[in-house]
Each structure stands twice: as structure tokens, then as C-alpha cells.
Motif scaffolding. Structure first.
Motif, short mmCIF file in Angstrom:
data_model
loop_
_atom_site.label_atom_id
_atom_site.label_comp_id
_atom_site.label_asym_id
_atom_site.label_seq_id
_atom_site.Cartn_x
_atom_site.Cartn_y
_atom_site.Cartn_z
N SER A 112 -27.78 35.77 -2.75
CA SER A 112 -29.00 35.57 -3.53
C SER A 112 -28.78 34.38 -4.43
N PHE A 113 -29.79 33.52 -4.53
CA PHE A 113 -29.70 32.38 -5.44
C PHE A 113 -30.22 32.79 -6.81
N PRO A 114 -29.84 32.04 -7.85
CA PRO A 114 -30.24 32.41 -9.22
C PRO A 114 -31.75 32.57 -9.38
N ASP A 115 -32.54 31.82 -8.58
CA ASP A 115 -34.00 31.95 -8.73
C ASP A 115 -34.55 33.20 -8.03
N GLY A 116 -33.66 34.01 -7.50
CA GLY A 116 -34.09 35.26 -6.90
C GLY A 116 -34.25 35.20 -5.38
N THR A 117 -34.15 34.01 -4.78
CA THR A 117 -34.26 33.89 -3.33
C THR A 117 -33.10 34.61 -2.65
N VAL A 118 -33.45 35.54 -1.76
CA VAL A 118 -32.41 36.18 -0.96
C VAL A 118 -32.30 35.40 0.34
N ALA A 119 -31.27 34.57 0.45
CA ALA A 119 -31.15 33.68 1.61
C ALA A 119 -30.50 34.38 2.79
N VAL A 120 -29.58 35.29 2.50
CA VAL A 120 -28.85 36.01 3.56
C VAL A 120 -28.70 37.45 3.12
N GLY A 168 -32.01 29.79 14.50
CA GLY A 168 -33.19 30.44 13.94
C GLY A 168 -34.08 29.39 13.31
N PRO A 169 -35.30 29.77 12.94
CA PRO A 169 -36.23 28.79 12.37
C PRO A 169 -35.78 28.32 10.98
N SER A 170 -36.41 27.27 10.52
CA SER A 170 -36.06 26.69 9.23
C SER A 170 -36.11 27.75 8.12
N GLY A 171 -35.09 27.75 7.28
CA GLY A 171 -35.07 28.66 6.15
C GLY A 171 -34.57 30.06 6.46
N CYS A 172 -34.05 30.29 7.66
CA CYS A 172 -33.64 31.65 8.03
C CYS A 172 -32.27 32.03 7.48
N GLY A 173 -31.56 31.05 6.90
CA GLY A 173 -30.28 31.37 6.27
C GLY A 173 -29.05 30.93 7.06
N LYS A 174 -29.24 30.10 8.09
CA LYS A 174 -28.10 29.66 8.89
C LYS A 174 -27.11 28.84 8.08
N SER A 175 -27.64 27.81 7.39
CA SER A 175 -26.74 26.91 6.65
C SER A 175 -26.05 27.65 5.52
N THR A 176 -26.80 28.54 4.86
CA THR A 176 -26.20 29.31 3.77
C THR A 176 -25.05 30.16 4.31
N THR A 177 -25.24 30.77 5.47
CA THR A 177 -24.18 31.58 6.08
C THR A 177 -22.95 30.71 6.35
N ASP A 221 -22.67 21.96 11.18
CA ASP A 221 -24.05 22.17 10.75
C ASP A 221 -24.94 21.10 11.37
N GLU A 222 -25.65 21.46 12.42
CA GLU A 222 -26.57 20.56 13.12
C GLU A 222 -25.94 19.19 13.38
N PRO A 223 -24.74 19.14 13.95
CA PRO A 223 -24.04 17.86 14.06
C PRO A 223 -24.76 16.85 14.96
P1 ATP Z 1 -32.84 24.75 7.87
O1 ATP Z 1 -32.80 24.87 9.34
O2 ATP Z 1 -34.19 24.31 7.36
O3 ATP Z 1 -31.70 23.98 7.30
P2 ATP Z 1 -31.52 27.26 7.20
O4 ATP Z 1 -31.75 28.35 8.18
O5 ATP Z 1 -30.24 26.56 7.27
O6 ATP Z 1 -32.75 26.24 7.26
P3 ATP Z 1 -30.87 27.84 4.47
O7 ATP Z 1 -30.65 26.42 4.08
O8 ATP Z 1 -29.66 28.68 4.66
O9 ATP Z 1 -31.76 27.92 5.78
O10 ATP Z 1 -31.82 28.51 3.40
C1 ATP Z 1 -32.14 29.90 3.43
C2 ATP Z 1 -33.11 30.21 2.31
O11 ATP Z 1 -32.49 30.02 1.05
C3 ATP Z 1 -34.34 29.32 2.29
O12 ATP Z 1 -35.43 30.11 1.92
C4 ATP Z 1 -34.02 28.30 1.23
O13 ATP Z 1 -35.19 27.81 0.63
C5 ATP Z 1 -33.21 29.11 0.25
N1 ATP Z 1 -32.25 28.29 -0.52
C6 ATP Z 1 -31.30 27.46 -0.05
N2 ATP Z 1 -30.59 26.92 -1.05
C7 ATP Z 1 -31.14 27.39 -2.21
C8 ATP Z 1 -30.86 27.21 -3.60
N3 ATP Z 1 -29.86 26.43 -4.02
N4 ATP Z 1 -31.63 27.87 -4.49
C9 ATP Z 1 -32.64 28.68 -4.08
N5 ATP Z 1 -32.93 28.91 -2.79
C10 ATP Z 1 -32.20 28.28 -1.86
#
Ligand code: ATP
Length: 390
Positions: free
Chosen positions: A12-20, A37-46, A159-161
Motif C-alpha cells: 500500500s502506498f502512503p496515499d492509500g493506493t493498494v498496488a499489490v 496484465g493491463p496498466s496499473g495492475c501492480g506488475k512493476s510494484t511486484t 521491467d519491459e526491457p
Molecule cells: P504499467 O504497466 O502502467 O507500468 P503496472 O502494472 O506496472 O503498470 P504499477 O506501476 O505496479 O502498475 O502500479 C500499480 C498501482 O499502484 C497503480 O494504481 C499505480 O497508480 C499505483 N502506484 C504506483 N506507484 C505509486 C506511488 N508511489 N504512490 C501511489 N500509488 C502508486
């Protein structure tokens, strides 16, 4: 052994977003796993949590059996390759590749030997004295990979090399990455939003949506047995067609005609307490021009007639878009699920049926044509939760 284990990992990010959220994943030593997965699904965060570039909010991450939640990235012995190559412009290819080894304070002879070896594997030997500015995009990406492999890390995280490369180069580099990974046998986690890369590169694919894992398995298994509507719509190009299907007197009423329900499927529907309104899924490649289907094959499917709207010749085969009358899948849940999956307009109730027919099919735009589809390959989904019932 450098297996990577995610045990109920959340971020979870400080702003409350649950990314994974509660991701469980076991990556075996030497395995090549794709996160897609589609944009924003949490791949990069993982991936960033595995690398140590992001803190883990809850759960445990283990690399080679060791808990690494609180370990600094440099102590995890992994190498990362990003979409931007991040090469040093003033250094030659050799110097760029040698850089991490110099940081590790290896002696010159060892460094040269390691760089030479990596350059051979990546076919960079003739380019070792060039500067990055004088390299093509594909060559630069190979140097970035070279810099990762010289260290012989426990794992590669990518990451998307390939996403900065043009389409043709991306295909070439895909085979380079694939060969390299097999040759080195190093555990690799690779993030992409491109389902073709996901299907062709990895031993196993992890499909994510909204921070959660949807399905994990070898590419063919995800294609043949998608667990839900989302996975079904995401894997395969063009996407699977989704149609409204009403169960009535042991068969399904659809825009493609009456689809008989086999005993097995009927039993499964009963056991699953499935609703009477379902979603029928048929992949474009499971249609064929009815005239080109032999008697034996014909019995395994169903025919319908529909007007041809658009024909796109691909050389080896053709994509033919038909207009079909009648009710199409239009449940709000399906629309949302399928739009997320990039499943196209048809899923929402508009648009056309997309089929992939043999090149010999004499279809003509504006004329009607008889089309066959394979009943053994259909999927049935529960629209209330997207679950695949077949
Ligand atoms: P993409 O393919 O667009 O790179 P992704 O699947 O890699 O997307 P992430 O970058 O892991 O997705 O982001 C997952 C979620 O976390 C998204 O909703 C994103 O907006 C949010 N997020 C990422 N970084 C932060 C951050 N520093 N603060 C708040 N939310 C964040």
C-alpha cells in the motif's frame, strides 16, 4: 538455489493506493516467469519489491530461502534490466559492461574475461569499443543485458526491457532474451503488458489485475483453460469473442445458433449451480469457412450464416469480421471485465464477431457466408463473477 517466494505480499502506498494485494507466488530456481496484465495492475510494484526498490507493506519475500524483506537492493544479489537502457554515454560498450565488476573490485584480468564471455553470448564482440551513441536500440539493450549478466547474479529482474524497440527488433530481441535465459539458467522475472511476449517467453505466466493474481500457469494452459473471463479476454489476439447465451432445455441459445450442451458440461453447470444466463466464449481461430471443413470435423461443430463486414488478409490466413444479429453479451460485469482485458467492442454488446479463417476462404465483403465453429473449444462463463464453467 535461487528460488523466489512471495508469501501473501502486499503493498500500500502512503496515499492509500493498494498496488499489490496478497500475492502468493513460488518461482523455482532457474525458472523464467512473466508478470503480465493491463496498466496499473501492480506488475512493476511486484518486481520492485523483489528488487528491494519498494518496501513490502505486509507478507514475506524469500530469495534462496532467506527472508529479504529488510535487505538493501545491493545485498540481494540480483540484476535489473529496465526499458531505458541507462548506459553511460561516455563509456565504451566494454567499459559499460565492466562497470558493475569494477564496483565489485574484481581484478582487471577477471573483468576482461567476464566481459568477453558475456559479449560472445550477446554477439557484442565487434562492438566492444563503441560508445552507446553509435549503437542501434537493439544493440544498446543487449549491452544493458550484458551489464546485468556479467555479475552472474542469483536472479534477473526485467521491467519491459523491449518496449522501447520497434516491432521487428522486439521480435528479434525476444529470441535473444529467451536463448540467453536458457543458456544461463538464471531465475528470471520479466514484466510486460504485451501478451505476445508473455506467451512466447516464459516457462510460466502470472496474470495480474487490480493488484491481485488472476491465474498462474504455462502459457498454453492459460490459453486453453483460462480460469475466468478476464484471463480469457487478455490472452489471445485478436481476443476471444464473448456472446450472450441463455440455457434452455439442455441447450444454449446464442446469436450463433443453438449450442447443444454436452452431458459433461451440463453436469458441471448443475454442480456449479450456474445461472441460466451465461457468456459463451469462442476464439477467432476456432471458426472456419464451412466449405473448407471436412465431414468428420463438421460433426464436432456448428454452422451459421452471417454477412461479412470486413476482410483483413494476413497472407497465411485472414481475419474476417461478421455482423451477427441477436443478443450479444452485454452484462455490465462483462463489459467491465472485458474492457479491462482489452477484449474489444464486441464484448460490450456492439461490434462484430471476429474470426480467423483459412487464406483460401473466398469470403467477399458485403456478402453472406456460412461459417463453422468448433464446439469442442468453446468456453462458458458465469457473468456474475467471470468464472469459467467449462
Ligand atoms: P504499467 O504497466 O502502467 O507500468 P503496472 O502494472 O506496472 O503498470 P504499477 O506501476 O505496479 O502498475 O502500479 C500499480 C498501482 O499502484 C497503480 O494504481 C499505480 O497508480 C499505483 N502506484 C504506483 N506507484 C505509486 C506511488 N508511489 N504512490 C501511489 N500509488 C502508486
Amino acid at each position: 538455489m535461487a528460488d523466489i517466494v512471495l508469501d501473501k505480499v502486499s503493498k500500500s502506498f502512503p496515499d492509500g493506493t493498494v498496488a499489490v494485494q496478497d500475492v502468493d507466488l513460488e518461482i523455482a530456481d532457474g525458472e523464467f516467469v512473466i508478470l503480465v496484465g493491463p496498466s496499473g495492475c501492480g506488475k512493476s510494484t511486484t518486481l520492485n519489491m523483489i528488487a528491494g526498490l519498494e518496501d513490502i507493506t505486509s507478507g514475506e519475500l524469500r530469495i534462496a530461502g532467506q527472508r529479504v524483506n529488510d535487505k538493501a537492493p545491493r545485498d540481494r544479489d540480483i540484476a535489473m534490466v529496465f526499458q531505458s537502457y541507462a548506459l553511460y554515454p561516455n563509456m565504451t560498450v566494454r567499459e559499460n559492461m565492466a562497470f558493475p565488476l569494477r564496483l565489485a573490485k574484481l581484478d582487471k584480468e577477471t573483468i576482461n574475461a567476464k566481459v568477453d564471455e558475456a559479449a560472445k553470448v550477446l554477439e557484442l564482440v565487434p562492438l566492444l569499443d563503441r560508445k552507446p551513441a553509435n549503437l542501434s536500440g537493439g544493440q544498446r539493450q543487449r549491452v544493458a543485458m550484458g551489464r546485468a549478466i556479467v555479475r552472474q547474479p542469483k536472479a534477473f529482474l526485467m521491467d519491459e526491457p523491449l518496449s522501447n524497440l520497434d516491432a521487428k527488433l522486439r521480435v528479434q530481441m525476444r529470441t535473444v532474451v529467451s536463448r540467453l535465459q536458457k543458456q544461463l539458467g538464471t531465475t528470471t522475472v520479466y514484466v510486460t503488458h504485451d501478451q505476445t511476449e508473455a506467451m512466447t517467453l516464459g516457462d510460466r505466466v502470472v496474470i495480474m489485475r487490480g493488484g491481485a493474481v488472476q491465474q498462474v500457469g504455462p502459457p498454453q494452459e492459460l490459453y486453453d483453460h483460462p480460469r475466468n473471463l478476464f484471463v480469457a479476454g487478455f490472452i489471445g489476439s485478436p481476443s476471444m469473442n464473448f456472446l450472450h447465451a441463455a440455457v434452455q432445455d439442455g441447450s444454449l441459445h446464442t446469436a450463433l445458433g443453438e449450442v447443444p450442451l454436452g452431458d459433461r458440461v451440463r453436469r458441471e453447470l448443475e454442480a456449479a449451480d450456474a445461472p441460466r444466463e451465461l457468456i459463451l466464449g469462442v476464439r477467432p481461430e476456432h471458426f472456419e469457412d464451412a466449405e473448407l471443413v471436412d465431414e468428420d470435423t463438421r460433426r464436432r461443430g456448428l454452422e451459421f450464416e452471417a454477412p461479412v463486414e470486413i476482410v483483413e488478409s494476413m497472407g497465411s490466413d485472414k481475419y474476417v469480421y461478421f455482423t451477427v444479429e441477436g443478443e450479444r453479451a452485454s452484462a455490465a460485469e462483462l463489459e467491465e471485465l472485458a474492457a479491462d482485458a482489452g477484449a474489444g467492442d464486441f464484448a460490450g454488446g456492439g461490434g462484430n464477431l471476429v474470426t480467423r479463417l483459412s487464406a483460401e476462404s473466398p469470403v467477399v465483403e458485403g456478402q453472406s457466408r456460412r461459417v463453422w465453429f468448433n464446439l469442442e473449444k468453446i468456453h462458458l462463463f458465469d457473468p456474475t463473477n467471470g468464472r469459467n464453467l467449462t
